[in-house]
Motif scaffolding. Structure first.
Motif, PDB file in Angstrom:
ATOM      1  N   THR A 157      50.681 -25.204 -20.138  1.00 37.20           N
ATOM      2  CA  THR A 157      51.363 -25.426 -19.055  1.00 37.20           C
ATOM      3  C   THR A 157      52.039 -23.364 -19.415  1.00 37.20           C
ATOM      4  OG1 THR A 157      52.379 -27.204 -17.992  1.00 37.20           O
ATOM      5  CG2 THR A 157      52.951 -25.548 -17.655  1.00 37.20           C
ATOM      6  N   PHE A 158      51.983 -22.263 -18.695  1.00 36.40           N
ATOM      7  CA  PHE A 158      51.517 -21.400 -19.613  1.00 36.40           C
ATOM      8  C   PHE A 158      52.917 -20.209 -18.066  1.00 36.40           C
ATOM      9  CE2 PHE A 158      48.591 -21.708 -21.295  1.00 36.40           C
ATOM     10  CZ  PHE A 158      48.500 -22.267 -22.683  1.00 36.40           C
ATOM     11  N   THR A 159      54.038 -20.028 -18.217  1.00 36.92           N
ATOM     12  CA  THR A 159      54.471 -19.977 -17.759  1.00 36.92           C
ATOM     13  C   THR A 159      55.264 -17.434 -18.129  1.00 36.92           C
ATOM     14  OG1 THR A 159      55.818 -21.711 -16.899  1.00 36.92           O
ATOM     15  CG2 THR A 159      57.122 -19.948 -15.952  1.00 36.92           C
ATOM     16  N   PHE A 160      55.489 -17.176 -16.067  1.00 42.47           N
ATOM     17  CA  PHE A 160      54.877 -15.705 -16.437  1.00 42.47           C
ATOM     18  C   PHE A 160      56.473 -15.731 -15.403  1.00 42.47           C
ATOM     19  CE2 PHE A 160      51.329 -15.831 -18.866  1.00 42.47           C
ATOM     20  CZ  PHE A 160      50.930 -15.200 -19.167  1.00 42.47           C
ATOM     21  N   VAL A 161      57.175 -15.020 -15.763  1.00 41.37           N
ATOM     22  CA  VAL A 161      58.660 -14.802 -14.418  1.00 41.37           C
ATOM     23  C   VAL A 161      58.282 -12.891 -14.607  1.00 41.37           C
ATOM     24  CG1 VAL A 161      61.258 -14.964 -14.256  1.00 41.37           C
ATOM     25  CG2 VAL A 161      59.858 -16.174 -15.235  1.00 41.37           C
ATOM     26  N   GLY A 162      57.829 -12.167 -13.347  1.00 34.59           N
ATOM     27  CA  GLY A 162      58.601 -10.900 -13.029  1.00 34.59           C
ATOM     28  C   GLY A 162      57.063 -10.658 -12.637  1.00 34.59           C
ATOM     29  N   GLY A 163      56.562 -10.511 -11.384  1.00 39.67           N
ATOM     30  CA  GLY A 163      55.435  -9.930 -10.655  1.00 39.67           C
ATOM     31  C   GLY A 163      55.006  -8.274 -10.691  1.00 39.67           C
ATOM     32  N   GLY A 164      55.733  -7.811 -11.547  1.00 40.31           N
ATOM     33  CA  GLY A 164      55.054  -6.270 -11.445  1.00 40.31           C
ATOM     34  C   GLY A 164      54.383  -5.724 -12.519  1.00 40.31           C
ATOM     35  N   PHE A 165      54.111  -4.672 -12.770  1.00 42.56           N
ATOM     36  CA  PHE A 165      52.878  -4.643 -13.302  1.00 42.56           C
ATOM     37  C   PHE A 165      52.268  -5.383 -14.276  1.00 42.56           C
ATOM     38  CE2 PHE A 165      52.300  -1.192 -10.743  1.00 42.56           C
ATOM     39  CZ  PHE A 165      51.277  -0.968 -10.209  1.00 42.56           C
ATOM     40  N   ALA A 166      53.202  -5.411 -15.561  1.00 41.38           N
ATOM     41  CA  ALA A 166      53.330  -6.233 -16.805  1.00 41.38           C
ATOM     42  C   ALA A 166      52.883  -7.441 -17.073  1.00 41.38           C
ATOM     43  CB  ALA A 166      54.854  -5.897 -17.051  1.00 41.38           C
ATOM     44  N   GLY A 167      53.908  -7.966 -15.699  1.00 44.05           N
ATOM     45  CA  GLY A 167      53.560  -9.408 -15.464  1.00 44.05           C
ATOM     46  C   GLY A 167      52.631  -9.841 -15.025  1.00 44.05           C
TER      47      GLY A 167
END
Length: 450
Positions: A157-167
């Motif tokens: 399970t891989f979680t990313f926080v932040g939906g801008g360009f970088a995320g």
């Protein structure tokens, strides 16, 4: 004196050196790293599409005629024309200057979320991109080597926080890589992977507009990526993710890409700052007081500066690579004009478009009002950023990386021990787990036993 060796610091030094000879101006650049990182290529470096060394540019090699100091800025006293610098080793020291360029950029904007500092990985430097790649591949190796279903589910399970360009670019590239490499794992199927994006606003990639941002969201969800909009991370203690909407799950990987803030060292300066901690600036990129008066001998640009956006009156330039690179070149020209008793000119730039990668061969873009999807948008993304990458050396190496990727598959090796290279030696020296069960051989003198 140029503080910061990122986009602004690097391009300002390069431009100013070209405009002024060594006898006209002595230029010093200060940064904790001896290289500039081209951040738009970090997602591809994390996914193995680019060699990480090819997305950074050496200060010493490329900035000929510029003195480079590797150290951290501790304090700025512009009234005294003094900067205090702390090297990695040794005592801090002070340097005086005539003109100052504040290009300290930004740092990750974190929040006091329980567990965040202990569990999350940032995504702003090349070291973090390398660490993320090694971490993801290591989790796949570990999951393929355990029969514990709970531990296995957590590892995958891989979680990313932040939906801008970088995320968005980071999760898209890493997910693309992970699904590509699981074909070599007999015990892991693509369906076992779980990728989760947590975004606080109601949409992703707001700079692309509602239509193209909606298209990107649809493409991510088609690939099985869970996107939680209008959702905030509440806690991630010991990898147990809790969101503001009540969703809870365990995750072996948490990547934080939720925005940036101006470098906090600016608070230890006597320069005028705005409420967001950025240096006040005029359109000429000169530092200004609250009432708009020029601060003599001080210049600024990039993420750490509040530069008025003349193309959008009433707003400030966004913290983007497009603005940073162009502001840096303009700043170098203005500083050369000023030193030659000419009037500096206002910075004005209107974005011609925006591009974003969604993985290998996939992307979304809006250029001169033309909306592109899929492969054309991905090609536009690569072409634009390759053109912006400084030095012919790096351009050629990046194109070669992409060309080789057409004929050979991604590299699967995870160099996890790279981040602690002395671990095995330390265990052996201290009688640790790798040394147990061994017997000290008899002393037979110096030499190698046959």
């Amino acid at each position: 004196m140029i503080l910061g060796g990122g986009y602004v610091g690097f391009y300002t030094a390069l431009r100013l050196r070209r405009r002024m000879g060594k006898r006209e101006a002595a230029i010093v650049i200060v940064d904790p790293r001896s290289y500039m990182t081209y951040q738009p290529f970090l997602p591809e470096a994390a996914a193995g599409s680019l060699e990480p060394r090819h997305v950074v540019v050496s200060h010493r090699r490329e900035l000929k005629g510029v003195d480079t100091l590797t150290g951290r800025v501790e304090e700025i006293r512009h009234a005294e024309r003094t900067v205090r610098i702390a090297p990695a080793e040794g005592l801090a020291y002070e340097i005086t200057y005539d003109h100052l360029v504040v290009a300290l950029g930004s740092v990750a904007r974190t929040l006091p979320i329980p567990g965040l500092a202990d569990e999350a990985i940032g995504f702003k430097q090349v070291e973090e991109a390398i660490a993320l790649r090694n971490h993801v591949l290591t989790k796949l190796d570990q999951a393929a080597s355990t029969w514990d279903p709970v531990a296995r589910r957590r590892m995958l399970t891989f979680t990313f926080v932040g939906g801008g360009f970088a995320g968005i670019e980071a999760i898209a590239e890493v997910e693309d890589m992970a699904r590509d490499v699981v074909r070599y794992y007999d015990s892991i199927s693509p369906e076992d992977l779980r990728f989760v994006m947590i975004e606080g606003s109601a949409r992703i990639l707001p700079e692309l507009g509602e239509e193209m941002g909606g298209y990107a969201l649809e493409q991510l969800r088609r690939r099985g990526i869970e996107v939680h909009l209008s959702t905030f991370l509440s806690s991630c203690v010991d990898g147990h993710v809790v969101t503001s909407t009540g969703v809870e799950f365990d995750s072996g990987t948490i990547v934080w890409t939720a925005g940036v803030r101006a470098n906090p060292v600016l608070a230890s300066s006597d320069l005028p700052l705005d409420p967001m901690g950025r240096v006040n600036a005029l359109p000429t990129l000169q530092v200004a007081t609250e009432d708009g008066q020029v601060v003599d001998g001080a210049w600024t640009a990039g993420d750490c500066a509040a530069v008025p956006d003349l193309a959008n009156p009433g707003q400030f330039c966004s913290p983007s690579a497009q603005h940073a690179v162009r502001q840096a070149r303009h700043l170098g020209d203005n500083l050369a004009r000023h030193l030659r008793s000419a009037e500096p000119e206002d910075y004005r730039h209107k974005h011609v478009g925006t591009v974003a990668s969604l993985g290998l061969g996939k992307g979304v873009a809006q250029v001169y009002g033309v909306k592109l999807r899929g492969w054309p948008a991905w090609f536009m993304h690569r072409t634009y950023h390759m053109a912006q990458m400084p030095t012919l050396n790096r351009k050629v190496r990046i194109v070669l990386d992409w060309t080789l990727a057409l004929f050979f598959r991604r590299e699967l090796v995870a160099l996890g021990r790279l981040h602690d290279p002395r671990a095995d030696f330390r265990d052996a020296s201290s009688g640790g787990p790798h040394a147990k069960g061994t017997r000290k051989p008899a002393d037979k003198g110096v030499g190698t036993p046959v």
